[in-house]
Design a protein around this motif. Structure first.
Motif, PDB file in Angstrom:
ATOM      1  N   LEU A 252     -32.293 -31.397 -27.035  1.00  0.00           N
ATOM      2  CA  LEU A 252     -32.413 -30.423 -28.117  1.00  0.00           C
ATOM      3  C   LEU A 252     -31.296 -30.735 -29.099  1.00  0.00           C
ATOM      4  CD1 LEU A 252     -33.170 -27.146 -26.111  1.00  0.00           C
ATOM      5  CD2 LEU A 252     -34.746 -28.914 -26.918  1.00  0.00           C
ATOM      6  N   ALA A 253     -31.652 -31.307 -30.238  1.00  0.00           N
ATOM      7  CA  ALA A 253     -30.676 -31.845 -31.189  1.00  0.00           C
ATOM      8  C   ALA A 253     -30.747 -31.086 -32.506  1.00  0.00           C
ATOM      9  CB  ALA A 253     -30.911 -33.338 -31.404  1.00  0.00           C
ATOM     10  N   TYR A 254     -29.771 -31.403 -33.387  1.00  0.00           N
ATOM     11  CA  TYR A 254     -29.661 -30.674 -34.660  1.00  0.00           C
ATOM     12  C   TYR A 254     -29.223 -31.669 -35.735  1.00  0.00           C
ATOM     13  CZ  TYR A 254     -28.599 -26.671 -37.700  1.00  0.00           C
ATOM     14  OH  TYR A 254     -28.578 -25.740 -38.719  1.00  0.00           O
ATOM     15  N   PHE A 255     -30.214 -32.261 -36.426  1.00  0.00           N
ATOM     16  CA  PHE A 255     -29.931 -33.233 -37.484  1.00  0.00           C
ATOM     17  C   PHE A 255     -30.444 -32.678 -38.811  1.00  0.00           C
ATOM     18  CE2 PHE A 255     -30.345 -35.951 -33.666  1.00  0.00           C
ATOM     19  CZ  PHE A 255     -29.052 -36.450 -33.648  1.00  0.00           C
ATOM     20  N   THR A 256     -29.524 -32.461 -39.735  1.00  0.00           N
ATOM     21  CA  THR A 256     -29.902 -32.010 -41.079  1.00  0.00           C
ATOM     22  C   THR A 256     -30.014 -33.166 -42.052  1.00  0.00           C
ATOM     23  OG1 THR A 256     -27.559 -31.567 -41.532  1.00  0.00           O
ATOM     24  CG2 THR A 256     -28.904 -29.722 -40.778  1.00  0.00           C
TER      25      THR A 256
ATOM     26  N   ILE B 190     -37.732 -36.928 -24.549  1.00  0.00           N
ATOM     27  CA  ILE B 190     -38.243 -36.002 -25.559  1.00  0.00           C
ATOM     28  C   ILE B 190     -37.085 -35.589 -26.446  1.00  0.00           C
ATOM     29  CG2 ILE B 190     -39.134 -33.661 -25.930  1.00  0.00           C
ATOM     30  CD1 ILE B 190     -40.876 -34.019 -23.513  1.00  0.00           C
ATOM     31  N   LEU B 191     -37.282 -35.646 -27.740  1.00  0.00           N
ATOM     32  CA  LEU B 191     -36.260 -35.261 -28.709  1.00  0.00           C
ATOM     33  C   LEU B 191     -36.815 -34.162 -29.596  1.00  0.00           C
ATOM     34  CD1 LEU B 191     -33.446 -35.807 -30.011  1.00  0.00           C
ATOM     35  CD2 LEU B 191     -34.605 -37.396 -31.538  1.00  0.00           C
ATOM     36  N   VAL B 192     -36.135 -33.023 -29.626  1.00  0.00           N
ATOM     37  CA  VAL B 192     -36.509 -31.902 -30.483  1.00  0.00           C
ATOM     38  C   VAL B 192     -35.438 -31.792 -31.553  1.00  0.00           C
ATOM     39  CG1 VAL B 192     -36.943 -29.430 -30.641  1.00  0.00           C
ATOM     40  CG2 VAL B 192     -37.679 -30.692 -28.608  1.00  0.00           C
ATOM     41  N   ASN B 193     -35.827 -31.964 -32.821  1.00  0.00           N
ATOM     42  CA  ASN B 193     -34.896 -31.769 -33.931  1.00  0.00           C
ATOM     43  C   ASN B 193     -35.122 -30.367 -34.477  1.00  0.00           C
ATOM     44  OD1 ASN B 193     -32.955 -32.149 -35.861  1.00  0.00           O
ATOM     45  ND2 ASN B 193     -34.259 -33.348 -37.233  1.00  0.00           N
ATOM     46  N   ILE B 194     -34.188 -29.476 -34.184  1.00  0.00           N
ATOM     47  CA  ILE B 194     -34.390 -28.053 -34.454  1.00  0.00           C
ATOM     48  C   ILE B 194     -34.581 -27.768 -35.948  1.00  0.00           C
ATOM     49  CG2 ILE B 194     -33.260 -25.788 -34.306  1.00  0.00           C
ATOM     50  CD1 ILE B 194     -32.074 -26.757 -31.631  1.00  0.00           C
ATOM     51  N   PRO B 195     -33.738 -28.257 -36.872  1.00  0.00           N
ATOM     52  CA  PRO B 195     -33.965 -27.925 -38.284  1.00  0.00           C
ATOM     53  C   PRO B 195     -35.266 -28.496 -38.837  1.00  0.00           C
ATOM     54  CG  PRO B 195     -31.733 -28.761 -37.929  1.00  0.00           C
ATOM     55  CD  PRO B 195     -32.509 -29.037 -36.689  1.00  0.00           C
ATOM     56  N   GLU B 196     -35.810 -29.512 -38.163  1.00  0.00           N
ATOM     57  CA  GLU B 196     -37.063 -30.127 -38.615  1.00  0.00           C
ATOM     58  C   GLU B 196     -38.280 -29.424 -38.029  1.00  0.00           C
ATOM     59  OE1 GLU B 196     -38.982 -34.657 -38.833  1.00  0.00           O
ATOM     60  OE2 GLU B 196     -37.361 -34.172 -37.444  1.00  0.00           O
ATOM     61  N   TYR B 197     -38.071 -28.573 -37.019  1.00  0.00           N
ATOM     62  CA  TYR B 197     -39.169 -27.910 -36.311  1.00  0.00           C
ATOM     63  C   TYR B 197     -40.165 -28.935 -35.777  1.00  0.00           C
ATOM     64  CZ  TYR B 197     -37.396 -24.245 -39.437  1.00  0.00           C
ATOM     65  OH  TYR B 197     -36.594 -23.396 -40.139  1.00  0.00           O
ATOM     66  N   ARG B 198     -39.632 -29.977 -35.136  1.00  0.00           N
ATOM     67  CA  ARG B 198     -40.518 -31.056 -34.687  1.00  0.00           C
ATOM     68  C   ARG B 198     -40.035 -31.633 -33.361  1.00  0.00           C
ATOM     69  NH1 ARG B 198     -44.837 -33.594 -36.613  1.00  0.00           N
ATOM     70  NH2 ARG B 198     -44.743 -32.151 -38.361  1.00  0.00           N
ATOM     71  N   LEU B 199     -40.997 -31.939 -32.515  1.00  0.00           N
ATOM     72  CA  LEU B 199     -40.745 -32.570 -31.214  1.00  0.00           C
ATOM     73  C   LEU B 199     -41.366 -33.959 -31.225  1.00  0.00           C
ATOM     74  CD1 LEU B 199     -41.208 -31.093 -27.687  1.00  0.00           C
ATOM     75  CD2 LEU B 199     -42.560 -33.094 -28.335  1.00  0.00           C
ATOM     76  N   ARG B 200     -40.640 -34.930 -30.652  1.00  0.00           N
ATOM     77  CA  ARG B 200     -41.144 -36.294 -30.520  1.00  0.00           C
ATOM     78  C   ARG B 200     -41.018 -36.726 -29.066  1.00  0.00           C
ATOM     79  NH1 ARG B 200     -38.618 -36.050 -35.506  1.00  0.00           N
ATOM     80  NH2 ARG B 200     -39.897 -36.762 -37.265  1.00  0.00           N
ATOM     81  N   ALA B 201     -42.087 -37.294 -28.527  1.00  0.00           N
ATOM     82  CA  ALA B 201     -42.105 -37.797 -27.155  1.00  0.00           C
ATOM     83  C   ALA B 201     -42.157 -39.314 -27.189  1.00  0.00           C
ATOM     84  CB  ALA B 201     -43.313 -37.239 -26.394  1.00  0.00           C
ATOM     85  N   TYR B 202     -41.213 -39.948 -26.485  1.00  0.00           N
ATOM     86  CA  TYR B 202     -41.115 -41.411 -26.453  1.00  0.00           C
ATOM     87  C   TYR B 202     -41.455 -41.896 -25.053  1.00  0.00           C
ATOM     88  CZ  TYR B 202     -38.739 -41.116 -30.956  1.00  0.00           C
ATOM     89  OH  TYR B 202     -38.424 -40.864 -32.272  1.00  0.00           O
ATOM     90  N   ARG B 203     -42.249 -42.943 -25.002  1.00  0.00           N
ATOM     91  CA  ARG B 203     -42.603 -43.597 -23.758  1.00  0.00           C
ATOM     92  C   ARG B 203     -42.448 -45.102 -23.946  1.00  0.00           C
ATOM     93  NH1 ARG B 203     -42.542 -41.075 -18.881  1.00  0.00           N
ATOM     94  NH2 ARG B 203     -43.616 -39.078 -18.950  1.00  0.00           N
ATOM     95  N   GLY B 204     -41.720 -45.738 -23.031  1.00  0.00           N
ATOM     96  CA  GLY B 204     -41.513 -47.173 -23.139  1.00  0.00           C
ATOM     97  C   GLY B 204     -40.783 -47.588 -24.395  1.00  0.00           C
TER      98      GLY B 204
END
Length: 667
Positions: A544-548, A372-386
């Protein structure tokens, strides 16, 4: 068994004779231990009489037990000083290690010791130099160090020493060790060792995978004639990092060549499978075949077919112009084709790209197929499987004064129908009232007494501050993913409302993605049936990441506002333009995160009661109320009981209660 009296008398006589024969040895050595004879140690002290009916001889002579021999102390280990090799080159390398002059300023003493151990294991033989010149392996490493800027690193930090003419042994030793030190520093920087992250924020706490000096040199020495590729492999291989690296190369490269503009007549947006009279113009413009090629199963297509070949050519053009590379011929693409005579450079500055490339180094080198990757400045969570994107969701993150930390953790379990405990920072203001309150409920909250501690528990329900489900990945910051009763906040474009935890929109859909044996429908059947913990079959990484700045899945470069003001101090730390300035000055001061403190102990003797004790009104834990959300327990413990009986809390010290409202209502 009792010893016969005759034997004891004979033993006494024998001892008396032995003492008499020892008289020549001196009175001091002939004195018998009083404990053996049963006589007092000092004549002035009367001897104690034997008990009536006891045997005076047997009483005076206790059982004799010889002392065990004391073990001799083990000899101290002999530490031998390292001996310099006999050959001149080895002796020179040995002497260079004994010199206090640093090889590179940013290498630590631990790194230097590891390098020395590596060279000692190879009898202090040079690693990169043979017959007075650089080996092919050394040239491969030097080429990679010189091209460090391709990965956003500073090549000036990895200076390759000169080795001209016929160097003596001392020059060879210094050059060989300096190249090893430069390669080691590159490997550490490639894994995120360039910045002291605590100087940016105490809430940036990734577990950096900084390589060991000995491991780096061993890997390079075993890489054959091309160790430069092995050194390059320390940089991230993730798709997001590689996309930024490619964009950085495009930004630094020559401007794109101008192409002939194409002015298309008006028409609808085209997608794969559609037919339109403008398609032949696109085929001619991109140099494609005039009609789709035939196959064994079908005849050649019509020239007006907008097939996958045309769509791929359009998508490539779109990405080159900074548009979403979806292959759809829309209005933006038509306008870009008409204006293609003016080539466009890639957007974004070098500093912007390098800062966000550096943030990829904070994540594991291999994210794995499931995470699971949460990009904090984007206010978005992405779940990856396989390895593929399974789902994504909007999230709410921490406010600038109570930021969501940056780190990676492992999700272990989810809790359906969770409880929430009032943090001690709030509870201590209510202790005087609770001390004299004898009830079991307090405006919808349960009064929990364990040992000498008192706490308030908000039971599961629709108005619970954690909603219906929370996802736990134990960490030092006491943050996690959870539901919220106030879903209207997810419609806001800027969603920084929490005290550090991450609130997830539609958490049951996320649960469906991370819990393979629990569907969304099955989980919803548990609502209202009591608190339940569901463990994941395997721990799931959460980042919990931070990509601008990033490149999205369609190939479009996107930038985001710097929510917490981290970009400017990072540019300053990396020596990039734009560091310092107002962005640092506007950073809110971080509050220290205190350890959970026990709630004040209720007094055994309550104060005199003038009337039935009524609780003062405090804020509802919904963010829409006067106060913001209270985030919850540090980690889930069944029924929230610690070993000492005190409940567990989350994010202690971050919530500061405001003055009590005037309202006379309840919770």
């Amino acid at each position: 068994m009792r010893v016969p009296r005759s034997s004891l008398v004979a033993l006494a006589a024998l001892l008396t004779g032995s003492l008499a024969s020892a008289g020549a040895l001196g009175a001091e050595t002939a004195t018998l231990d009083p404990a053996v004879l049963g006589t007092p140690a000092h004549p002035a002290e009367p001897a104690q009489a034997a008990p009536t009916g006891s045997d005076p001889v047997s009483t005076a002579l206790p059982d004799y037990k010889p002392e065990a021999p004391k073990p001799e102390p083990a000899p101290a280990p002999v530490v031998t000083a390292p001996v310099a090799p006999a050959d001149p080159l080895g002796a020179a390398i040995f002497a260079r290690f004994t010199d206090t002059a640093p090889l590179l300023l940013r290498l630590t003493g631990k790194d230097r010791d590891a390098m020395r151990a590596f060279y000692e294991a190879r009898a202090y033989k040079p690693l990169w130099i043979a017959d007075g010149g650089w080996t092919d392996a050394a040239k491969s490493v030097s080429a990679r160090l010189a091209a460090a800027a391709e990965d956003g690193l500073d090549a000036r930090a990895y200076t390759v020493p000169n080795l001209a003419g016929t160097p003596d042994a001392k020059a060879v030793a210094d050059a060989d060790l300096r190249l090893s030190a430069a390669a080691l520093l590159y490997a550490k920087d490639a894994r995120g060792g360039r910045i002291n992250l605590a100087s940016i924020s105490r809430l940036i706490t990734p577990q950096l995978d900084l390589p060991d000096a000995g491991a780096v040199l061993t890997k390079l020495s075993e890489a054959g004639a091309n160790p430069g590729e092995a050194l390059q492999a320390y940089n991230p291989s993730t798709t997001g990092y590689q996309a930024l690296k490619t964009r950085l190369a495009t930004l630094r490269g020559p401007a794109p060549t101008a192409v002939t503009p194409l002015r298309l007549p008006p028409g609808p947006a085209l997608k794969t499978g559609m037919r339109d009279p403008r398609v032949p113009l696109l085929r001619a413009h991109f140099g494609l075949e005039t009609r789709p090629a035939g196959t064994l199963d079908r005849a050649p297509g019509e020239p007006e077919d907008y097939d996958a070949t045309v769509a791929d050519a359009v998508a490539k053009f779109q990405r080159g112009r900074g548009l979403p590379g979806n292959g759809v011929l829309n209005v933006q693409t038509v306008l870009a084709l008409a204006d293609a005579g003016r080539p466009a450079r890639a957007s974004g500055s070098e500093a912007e790209l390098i800062v966000n490339m550096e943030r990829w180094r904070w994540l594991p080198g291999d994210l794995g197929p499931d995470y699971i990757l949460v990009n904090i400045p984007e206010y978005r969570l992405r779940a990856y499987r396989g390895g593929s994107l399974r789902d994504e969701a909007r999230v709410i993150v921490g406010k600038p004064e109570s930021r969501t930390p940056l780190f990676s953790g492992l999700m272990e379990y989810a809790v359906v129908n969770p409880s929430w405990y009032v943090p001690p920072s709030i509870l201590k203001t209510m202790a005087p009232k609770l001390a004299g309150y004898g009830g079991k409920t307090w405006g919808g909250y349960e009064v929990v007494r364990r040992g000498g501690h008192v706490s308030l528990r908000q039971p599961p329900g629709e108005r619970n501050a954690l909603g219906f489900i929370k996802f736990m990945f134990p960490n030092q910051h006491a943050v996690y993913l959870h539901d919220t009763p106030n879903r209207s906040l997810f419609s806001a474009a800027k969603r920084d409302f929490s005290h550090g935890c991450v609130r997830v929109d539609d958490p049951f859909r996320l649960a469906d993605a991370v819990l393979p044996d629990w569907s969304e429908a099955r989980l919803k059947k548990l609502i209202g049936k009591g608190e339940r913990t569901i463990r994941l079959p395997a721990k799931l990484p959460v980042h919990l990441a931070y990509f601008t700045a990033y490149v999205d899945d369609g190939g479009t470069f996107r930038t985001l506002p710097d929510l917490y003001g981290y970009d400017a101090p990072m540019r300053a730390a990396l020596g990039l333009p734009g560091g310092g300035g107002p962005a640092i000055a506007k950073l809110p001061e971080e509050k220290a995160r205190r350890k959970p403190e026990a709630a004040p102990v209720a007094q055994a003797h309550p104060a005199p009661r003038r009337e039935a004790a009524r609780p003062r009104r405090y804020a509802d834990p919904e963010p829409s109320a006067r106060y913001d959300e209270y985030d919850s327990p540090r980690r889930h413990v069944r029924r929230s009981a610690r070993a000492d009986g005190a409940p567990e809390y989350g994010e202690p010290g971050l919530w500061t209660p405001a003055p009590a409202p005037v309202s006379r209502g309840w919770w």
